[in-house]
Motif scaffolding. Sequence first.
Motif, PDB file in Angstrom:
ATOM      1  N   GLY A 130       0.790  -1.220   0.000  1.00  0.00           N
ATOM      2  CA  GLY A 130       0.000   0.000   0.000  1.00  0.00           C
ATOM      3  C   GLY A 130       0.825   1.273   0.000  1.00  0.00           C
ATOM      4  N   PHE A 131       0.140   2.369   0.231  1.00  0.00           N
ATOM      5  CA  PHE A 131       0.776   3.678   0.269  1.00  0.00           C
ATOM      6  C   PHE A 131      -0.130   4.635   1.036  1.00  0.00           C
ATOM      7  CE2 PHE A 131      -1.804   3.187  -3.495  1.00  0.00           C
ATOM      8  CZ  PHE A 131      -2.503   4.376  -3.627  1.00  0.00           C
ATOM      9  N   ILE A 132       0.411   5.775   1.430  1.00  0.00           N
ATOM     10  CA  ILE A 132      -0.404   6.792   2.100  1.00  0.00           C
ATOM     11  C   ILE A 132      -1.102   7.608   1.017  1.00  0.00           C
ATOM     12  CG2 ILE A 132      -0.437   8.794   3.629  1.00  0.00           C
ATOM     13  CD1 ILE A 132       0.359   6.336   5.146  1.00  0.00           C
ATOM     14  N   PRO A 133      -2.431   7.579   0.919  1.00  0.00           N
ATOM     15  CA  PRO A 133      -3.136   8.267  -0.160  1.00  0.00           C
ATOM     16  C   PRO A 133      -3.550   9.697   0.185  1.00  0.00           C
ATOM     17  CG  PRO A 133      -4.695   6.942   1.033  1.00  0.00           C
ATOM     18  CD  PRO A 133      -3.361   6.764   1.734  1.00  0.00           C
ATOM     19  N   LEU A 134      -3.022  10.205   1.275  1.00  0.00           N
ATOM     20  CA  LEU A 134      -3.368  11.545   1.751  1.00  0.00           C
ATOM     21  C   LEU A 134      -2.114  12.405   1.809  1.00  0.00           C
ATOM     22  CD1 LEU A 134      -5.599  10.331   4.708  1.00  0.00           C
ATOM     23  CD2 LEU A 134      -6.438  11.235   2.532  1.00  0.00           C
ATOM     24  N   ASN A 135      -2.298  13.698   1.727  1.00  0.00           N
ATOM     25  CA  ASN A 135      -1.178  14.627   1.825  1.00  0.00           C
ATOM     26  C   ASN A 135      -0.656  14.678   3.259  1.00  0.00           C
ATOM     27  OD1 ASN A 135      -1.218  15.568  -0.937  1.00  0.00           O
ATOM     28  ND2 ASN A 135      -3.135  16.591  -0.438  1.00  0.00           N
ATOM     29  N   PRO A 136       0.618  14.989   3.459  1.00  0.00           N
ATOM     30  CA  PRO A 136       1.212  15.005   4.805  1.00  0.00           C
ATOM     31  C   PRO A 136       0.464  15.893   5.800  1.00  0.00           C
ATOM     32  CG  PRO A 136       2.926  15.129   3.149  1.00  0.00           C
ATOM     33  CD  PRO A 136       1.625  15.262   2.411  1.00  0.00           C
ATOM     34  N   SER A 137      -0.241  16.924   5.301  1.00  0.00           N
ATOM     35  CA  SER A 137      -0.971  17.827   6.195  1.00  0.00           C
ATOM     36  C   SER A 137      -2.103  17.128   6.935  1.00  0.00           C
ATOM     37  CB  SER A 137      -1.539  19.013   5.403  1.00  0.00           C
ATOM     38  OG  SER A 137      -2.407  18.555   4.369  1.00  0.00           O
ATOM     39  N   ILE A 138      -2.447  15.903   6.506  1.00  0.00           N
ATOM     40  CA  ILE A 138      -3.537  15.169   7.162  1.00  0.00           C
ATOM     41  C   ILE A 138      -3.205  14.890   8.623  1.00  0.00           C
ATOM     42  CG2 ILE A 138      -2.764  12.801   6.700  1.00  0.00           C
ATOM     43  CD1 ILE A 138      -6.361  14.180   6.304  1.00  0.00           C
ATOM     44  N   LYS A 139      -1.911  14.917   8.961  1.00  0.00           N
ATOM     45  CA  LYS A 139      -1.507  14.616  10.340  1.00  0.00           C
ATOM     46  C   LYS A 139      -2.166  15.548  11.343  1.00  0.00           C
ATOM     47  CE  LYS A 139       2.808  17.286  10.013  1.00  0.00           C
ATOM     48  NZ  LYS A 139       4.293  17.186  10.039  1.00  0.00           N
ATOM     49  N   GLU A 140      -2.573  16.729  10.881  1.00  0.00           N
ATOM     50  CA  GLU A 140      -3.240  17.682  11.778  1.00  0.00           C
ATOM     51  C   GLU A 140      -4.636  17.210  12.169  1.00  0.00           C
ATOM     52  OE1 GLU A 140      -3.194  21.343   9.658  1.00  0.00           O
ATOM     53  OE2 GLU A 140      -1.002  21.422   9.513  1.00  0.00           O
ATOM     54  N   GLN A 141      -5.200  16.277  11.402  1.00  0.00           N
ATOM     55  CA  GLN A 141      -6.550  15.778  11.683  1.00  0.00           C
ATOM     56  C   GLN A 141      -6.552  14.433  12.404  1.00  0.00           C
ATOM     57  OE1 GLN A 141      -9.289  15.991   8.298  1.00  0.00           O
ATOM     58  NE2 GLN A 141      -7.865  17.371   7.248  1.00  0.00           N
ATOM     59  N   VAL A 142      -5.377  13.873  12.624  1.00  0.00           N
ATOM     60  CA  VAL A 142      -5.282  12.564  13.270  1.00  0.00           C
ATOM     61  C   VAL A 142      -5.420  12.714  14.775  1.00  0.00           C
ATOM     62  CG1 VAL A 142      -3.856  10.525  13.630  1.00  0.00           C
ATOM     63  CG2 VAL A 142      -3.814  11.703  11.416  1.00  0.00           C
ATOM     64  N   LEU A 143      -6.407  12.036  15.353  1.00  0.00           N
ATOM     65  CA  LEU A 143      -6.643  12.118  16.786  1.00  0.00           C
ATOM     66  C   LEU A 143      -5.725  11.171  17.550  1.00  0.00           C
ATOM     67  CD1 LEU A 143     -10.562  12.169  16.754  1.00  0.00           C
ATOM     68  CD2 LEU A 143      -9.018  14.121  17.028  1.00  0.00           C
ATOM     69  N   PRO A 144      -5.441  11.478  18.807  1.00  0.00           N
ATOM     70  CA  PRO A 144      -4.566  10.609  19.614  1.00  0.00           C
ATOM     71  C   PRO A 144      -5.042   9.169  19.671  1.00  0.00           C
ATOM     72  CG  PRO A 144      -4.900  12.706  20.722  1.00  0.00           C
ATOM     73  CD  PRO A 144      -5.832  12.695  19.549  1.00  0.00           C
ATOM     74  N   GLU A 145      -6.368   8.963  19.678  1.00  0.00           N
ATOM     75  CA  GLU A 145      -6.901   7.601  19.742  1.00  0.00           C
ATOM     76  C   GLU A 145      -6.478   6.784  18.520  1.00  0.00           C
ATOM     77  OE1 GLU A 145      -9.215  10.170  22.386  1.00  0.00           O
ATOM     78  OE2 GLU A 145      -8.602  10.340  20.293  1.00  0.00           O
ATOM     79  N   ALA A 146      -6.447   7.427  17.367  1.00  0.00           N
ATOM     80  CA  ALA A 146      -6.085   6.720  16.139  1.00  0.00           C
ATOM     81  C   ALA A 146      -4.621   6.292  16.142  1.00  0.00           C
ATOM     82  CB  ALA A 146      -6.369   7.597  14.922  1.00  0.00           C
ATOM     83  N   THR A 147      -3.767   7.104  16.744  1.00  0.00           N
ATOM     84  CA  THR A 147      -2.336   6.776  16.733  1.00  0.00           C
ATOM     85  C   THR A 147      -2.005   5.574  17.613  1.00  0.00           C
ATOM     86  OG1 THR A 147      -1.804   8.297  18.551  1.00  0.00           O
ATOM     87  CG2 THR A 147      -1.757   9.193  16.307  1.00  0.00           C
ATOM     88  N   LYS A 148      -2.978   5.113  18.398  1.00  0.00           N
ATOM     89  CA  LYS A 148      -2.748   3.947  19.250  1.00  0.00           C
ATOM     90  C   LYS A 148      -3.076   2.638  18.531  1.00  0.00           C
ATOM     91  CE  LYS A 148      -3.886   6.642  23.403  1.00  0.00           C
ATOM     92  NZ  LYS A 148      -4.873   6.817  24.501  1.00  0.00           N
ATOM     93  N   THR A 149      -3.625   2.731  17.327  1.00  0.00           N
ATOM     94  CA  THR A 149      -3.946   1.531  16.560  1.00  0.00           C
ATOM     95  C   THR A 149      -2.666   0.962  15.938  1.00  0.00           C
ATOM     96  OG1 THR A 149      -6.172   2.348  16.021  1.00  0.00           O
ATOM     97  CG2 THR A 149      -5.263   0.595  14.615  1.00  0.00           C
ATOM     98  N   PRO A 150      -2.303  -0.281  16.242  1.00  0.00           N
ATOM     99  CA  PRO A 150      -1.082  -0.868  15.681  1.00  0.00           C
ATOM    100  C   PRO A 150      -1.246  -1.218  14.200  1.00  0.00           C
ATOM    101  CG  PRO A 150      -2.258  -2.491  16.969  1.00  0.00           C
ATOM    102  CD  PRO A 150      -2.995  -1.197  17.168  1.00  0.00           C
ATOM    103  N   ILE A 151      -0.160  -1.088  13.471  1.00  0.00           N
ATOM    104  CA  ILE A 151      -0.175  -1.341  12.029  1.00  0.00           C
ATOM    105  C   ILE A 151       0.891  -2.365  11.653  1.00  0.00           C
ATOM    106  CG2 ILE A 151       0.111  -0.320   9.734  1.00  0.00           C
ATOM    107  CD1 ILE A 151      -2.329   0.776  11.106  1.00  0.00           C
ATOM    108  N   LEU A 152       0.528  -3.268  10.756  1.00  0.00           N
ATOM    109  CA  LEU A 152       1.483  -4.166  10.117  1.00  0.00           C
ATOM    110  C   LEU A 152       1.501  -3.803   8.634  1.00  0.00           C
ATOM    111  CD1 LEU A 152       3.314  -6.686   9.874  1.00  0.00           C
ATOM    112  CD2 LEU A 152       1.224  -8.046   9.594  1.00  0.00           C
TER     113      LEU A 152
END
Length: 225
Positions: A130-152
């Motif tokens: 895969g790939f990141i389909p969003l522009n880097p500025s999307i990080k401003e919309q990412v909530l702390p809860e989402a960053t706790k989701t583990p990724i493989l």
Amino acid sequence: MASFILWLHGSGDSGPANESIKEHFTDPVFKNTKWGLPTAPSRPITINRGAVMPAWFDVTDVPITSQSVRHEDEVLKAVKDVHSMIDKQIANGISPTNVFVCGFSQGGALAVASILLYPKTLGGGVIFSGFIPLNPSIKEQVLPEATKTPILWLHGTDDKIVLFEAGESGSKFLQGLGMNCEFKAYPGFGHSLMDEELEYFSSWLRSRLLSSGGVQQRRGCCSQM
């Protein structure tokens, strides 16, 4: 405890065509796992001279690199549809920590976008080629809860459709957000789903379920799981 795996296919594919993936999930821990294998809406795809096929969003250049054009409006629309699928399962009683969003190629890109913008911590996400389909500025919309989701994140080094560097860059972007992202490279693999990757996928999800509260309690009395 019930769990839910949402699988998002690549462009030109369909949900039913991916049913065989379930064959890798025979462990007893998946006994109560529900699967969602939706098919993307049909749309004209620029890279294929406007041919109409199932796709979550348009593709205008191949190979896809870390610098490729992002069709963010279309991606965000698809993200809303994925969130509705997740919300339905949670409303039916499945814990968010037992919800996994996964996908291949364009489906993997949509999976990671959906996880980044979901307001709750999920059980995990698994991204194939895969790939990141969003522009880097999307990080401003990412909530702390989402960053706790583990990724493989799994990616073949010889991928000619979504370049390996796009996968590496995407993984580093997630890690930069403070996310737990395991990046697994497969030397010599191209742009396809291989049994070796799917077996690791199954093993990773199994470990996530066993580490969640409800399933872990069962593990204590049923060591064979």
